[in-house]
Write a protein that holds these residues in place. Sequence first.
Motif, PDB file in Angstrom:
ATOM      1  N   VAL A 100       0.882  -0.994  -0.016  1.00 31.38           N
ATOM      2  CA  VAL A 100      -0.007  -0.036   0.109  1.00 31.38           C
ATOM      3  C   VAL A 100       1.139   1.474   0.146  1.00 31.38           C
ATOM      4  O   VAL A 100       1.795   1.453   0.734  1.00 31.38           O
ATOM      5  CB  VAL A 100      -0.965   0.047   0.986  1.00 31.38           C
ATOM      6  CG1 VAL A 100      -1.949   1.218   1.322  1.00 31.38           C
ATOM      7  CG2 VAL A 100      -1.688  -1.335   1.417  1.00 31.38           C
ATOM      8  N   PHE A 101       0.683   2.227  -0.945  1.00 27.57           N
ATOM      9  CA  PHE A 101       1.298   3.267  -1.055  1.00 27.57           C
ATOM     10  C   PHE A 101       0.339   4.522  -0.944  1.00 27.57           C
ATOM     11  O   PHE A 101      -0.618   4.197  -1.493  1.00 27.57           O
ATOM     12  CB  PHE A 101       2.053   3.609  -2.420  1.00 27.57           C
ATOM     13  CG  PHE A 101       3.309   2.601  -2.457  1.00 27.57           C
ATOM     14  CD1 PHE A 101       4.605   3.175  -2.424  1.00 27.57           C
ATOM     15  CD2 PHE A 101       3.189   1.331  -2.951  1.00 27.57           C
ATOM     16  CE1 PHE A 101       5.796   2.433  -2.709  1.00 27.57           C
ATOM     17  CE2 PHE A 101       4.190   0.560  -3.089  1.00 27.57           C
ATOM     18  CZ  PHE A 101       5.625   0.922  -2.963  1.00 27.57           C
ATOM     19  N   ASP A 102       0.959   5.822  -0.497  1.00 25.34           N
ATOM     20  CA  ASP A 102       0.153   6.897  -0.226  1.00 25.34           C
ATOM     21  C   ASP A 102       0.668   7.941  -1.158  1.00 25.34           C
ATOM     22  O   ASP A 102       1.955   8.193  -1.046  1.00 25.34           O
ATOM     23  CB  ASP A 102      -0.130   7.315   1.192  1.00 25.34           C
ATOM     24  CG  ASP A 102      -0.882   6.906   2.225  1.00 25.34           C
ATOM     25  OD1 ASP A 102      -1.610   5.777   1.558  1.00 25.34           O
ATOM     26  OD2 ASP A 102      -0.738   7.013   3.341  1.00 25.34           O
ATOM     27  N   LEU A 103       0.046   8.478  -1.676  1.00 22.13           N
ATOM     28  CA  LEU A 103       0.405   9.831  -2.389  1.00 22.13           C
ATOM     29  C   LEU A 103      -0.033  10.936  -1.843  1.00 22.13           C
ATOM     30  O   LEU A 103      -1.406  11.271  -1.654  1.00 22.13           O
ATOM     31  CB  LEU A 103      -0.144   9.791  -4.061  1.00 22.13           C
ATOM     32  CG  LEU A 103       0.365  10.686  -4.953  1.00 22.13           C
ATOM     33  CD1 LEU A 103       0.280  10.096  -6.380  1.00 22.13           C
ATOM     34  CD2 LEU A 103      -0.348  12.082  -4.846  1.00 22.13           C
TER      35      LEU A 103
ATOM     36  N   ILE B 203      -2.770   3.667  -3.248  1.00 20.44           N
ATOM     37  CA  ILE B 203      -2.771   2.694  -4.298  1.00 20.44           C
ATOM     38  C   ILE B 203      -2.319   1.451  -3.620  1.00 20.44           C
ATOM     39  O   ILE B 203      -1.219   1.293  -2.871  1.00 20.44           O
ATOM     40  CB  ILE B 203      -1.652   3.288  -5.321  1.00 20.44           C
ATOM     41  CG1 ILE B 203      -2.295   4.693  -5.948  1.00 20.44           C
ATOM     42  CG2 ILE B 203      -1.452   2.274  -6.341  1.00 20.44           C
ATOM     43  CD1 ILE B 203      -1.679   5.728  -5.325  1.00 20.44           C
ATOM     44  N   GLU B 204      -3.012   0.348  -3.829  1.00 17.52           N
ATOM     45  CA  GLU B 204      -2.701  -1.030  -3.199  1.00 17.52           C
ATOM     46  C   GLU B 204      -2.459  -1.922  -4.282  1.00 17.52           C
ATOM     47  O   GLU B 204      -3.226  -1.904  -5.225  1.00 17.52           O
ATOM     48  CB  GLU B 204      -3.974  -1.400  -2.293  1.00 17.52           C
ATOM     49  CG  GLU B 204      -3.468  -2.630  -1.601  1.00 17.52           C
ATOM     50  CD  GLU B 204      -4.518  -3.099  -0.767  1.00 17.52           C
ATOM     51  OE1 GLU B 204      -5.530  -2.054  -0.145  1.00 17.52           O
ATOM     52  OE2 GLU B 204      -4.694  -4.348  -0.272  1.00 17.52           O
ATOM     53  N   GLY B 205      -1.560  -2.632  -4.321  1.00 18.45           N
ATOM     54  CA  GLY B 205      -1.357  -3.775  -5.387  1.00 18.45           C
ATOM     55  C   GLY B 205      -0.032  -4.572  -5.079  1.00 18.45           C
ATOM     56  O   GLY B 205       0.757  -4.116  -4.375  1.00 18.45           O
ATOM     57  N   PRO B 206       0.393  -5.230  -6.192  1.00 22.88           N
ATOM     58  CA  PRO B 206       1.381  -6.164  -6.093  1.00 22.88           C
ATOM     59  C   PRO B 206       2.639  -5.104  -6.180  1.00 22.88           C
ATOM     60  O   PRO B 206       2.444  -4.105  -6.954  1.00 22.88           O
ATOM     61  CB  PRO B 206       1.409  -6.769  -7.305  1.00 22.88           C
ATOM     62  CG  PRO B 206       0.220  -6.806  -7.780  1.00 22.88           C
ATOM     63  CD  PRO B 206      -0.610  -5.966  -7.296  1.00 22.88           C
ATOM     64  N   VAL B 207       3.342  -5.164  -5.252  1.00 22.28           N
ATOM     65  CA  VAL B 207       4.411  -4.093  -4.781  1.00 22.28           C
ATOM     66  C   VAL B 207       5.108  -3.645  -6.467  1.00 22.28           C
ATOM     67  O   VAL B 207       5.390  -2.362  -6.533  1.00 22.28           O
ATOM     68  CB  VAL B 207       5.591  -4.352  -3.792  1.00 22.28           C
ATOM     69  CG1 VAL B 207       6.562  -5.657  -4.223  1.00 22.28           C
ATOM     70  CG2 VAL B 207       6.482  -3.309  -3.356  1.00 22.28           C
TER      71      VAL B 207
END
Length: 562
Positions: free
Chosen positions: A50-53, A134-138
């Motif tokens: 999970v990444f934050d923008l 944004i969540e998904g395969p790294v």
Amino acid sequence: MEVKANGPRAPGPALPGPTNPMVTPLLTDLYQFTMAYAYWKATKHQERAVFDLYFRRNPFGGEYTIFAGLEECIRFIANFRFTEADISFIHDSLPGSCENGFFDYLRGLDCSEVEVYAIPEGTVVFPKVPLMRIEGPVAVVQLLETPLVNLVNYASLVATNAARHRFVAGKSKLLLEFGLRRAQGPDGGIGASKYCYMGGFDATSNVAAGKLFGIPLRGTHSHAFVSSFMSPDEIIDKSLQCADGSRSCEDFVSLVQTWLNKIQHPMQRSKTLRGTFGETNQSELAAFTSYALAFPKSFLALVDTYDVMRSGIPNFCAVALALNDLGYKAGGVRLDSGDLAYLSCEVRKFFSVIEKEFGVASFGKMNITASNDLNEETLDALNKQGHEVDTFGIGTYLVTCFAQPALGCVFKLVEINNQPRIKLSEDVSKVSIPCKKRCYRLYGREGYALLDIMTGENEQAPKAGERILCRHPFSESKRAYVVPQKVEELLKCYWPGSSGKAREELPPLKDIRERCIEQLEQMRPDHMRRLNPTPYKVSVSTKLYDFIHFLWLNEAPVGELQ
Ligand SMILES: Nc1ncnc2c1ncn2[C@@H]1O[C@H](COP(=O)(O)OP(=O)(O)OP(=O)(O)O)[C@@H](O)[C@H]1O
Ligand SMILES: O=P(O)(O)OC[C@H]1O[C@H](OP(=O)(O)OP(=O)(O)O)[C@H](O)[C@@H]1O
Ligand SMILES: O=C(O)c1cccnc1
Ligand SMILES: [Mg+2]
């Protein structure tokens, strides 16, 4: 058309690709590909991340930002596929030791396993709160970092710049974006027109943006048109039909001349106009007359080529009065140099005198447009001095975001394999807020937004009427109890991946613009003011606060003094 590599299709109904065809999966930094390879080589590439923008500080010394660029991000994600030519280029760009299996992996890659939650485009947003999660395969999410940050950064910056110009100009003024020639290249120009409209401008001079996004087009004419004329003798076809089509004036040029004489030597009771000017510039008069013959229903004149009060304005009035005889209403004038406050007031006075002297109803209310290196400061100065400008044409300072060139959006890993991650920094403002989070806006009794709060994904949502402790994420002593009247969840699902969740619609630009204007009107005035605005509070729940600090202590090595 390039051939896309085979692989699973992204979910949902087809969305068009990004407006700019240069926005492809290759529009990223090389290190995203080297990391993707290293994830793949370590068989880590499918780990769920999970990444934050988000951004760290509001631009232009203000305390608010407009979130823009989301639609382009979603269109990019929806169409994220490598072509064979892309794969071949990446192959040649990476070290020869990279195994072929990686390129087969890229061949099948799309965003069908990615989920994107975002704040609706056009929302007023604040530092540290994720604009997008944004969540998904790294590996694939890593590849998205650069293009997503790129698509949001300038869009949000220029939309905020436009909103700030609107705030200073006031609601009643017409704001025209004139920046294309000075923008940072074609994409800067197109982006500026789209996002300035979103931020509250009324129209653009950029024809391509009008076609692409349906933005209203507006414009006047330039000095070149005025100086291209030498004398009224150049005008060959002098005839002009009346607005109602009843008759034709065979010599409009003479009619204009007659009016100029009347203005110059008023026979009426009042002698107000006498002595204000002598001979006007005849080539300018020819240009204005010609423009009126071309556009009798929307005649506008740029009046500062030779001398605004001694030539441009009397010439304009002569043409406008001649048009009035034939049933047409002139559109107005543009001032492009000099003291715009003083000149606009003088021009208004002149128009009012014409209205009185010749009994032409509402001539005094004629539109006055001003342009020439305008920015927030000059608009503010004009307001303080008093002016009579109805419309502002703004270019360079607006579209280049002269006052601040970048927003500084970042894209940070906050969780992998359900394990929260933190990025530490000597600079506390750069410490990331870990965990997959939910974000809420809490509204107070007076209807204004009180603060934003972030919680962990599985925490209970704040409820209207229920007291909640809101904590500053990093400063222990800063906390407040809030009893919200209304709670709004900020992050909505814009790209569900394979989760089966419903996808939020991407609204038309006009609706986003309306949302933006409405949001800005609902902001507490002290957050909006230009000088020393009050910071809007961004907080975390107690649970998240405790967790951030637990993780912080856990990850930070303890120093040893000797
Ligand atoms: N009343 C005013 N108060 C503050 N700033 C003003 C006022 N009127 C104009 N300005 C600004 O002052 C600057 C004037 O710029 P500058 O002196 O380069 O132009 P100019 O001489 O008027 O015209 P030109 O572009 O033909 O040289 C512009 O940025 C303009 O927006
Ligand atoms: O001043 P901006 O905010 O950028 O707005 C657009 C400017 O572009 C045009 O002229 P241009 O600058 O090309 O020439 P000029 O300054 O000599 O009029 C126009 O007359 C404005 O002045
Ligand atoms: O239409 C105008 O007046 C205009 C357009 C672009 C730049 N300056 C002026
Ligand atoms: Mg200029």
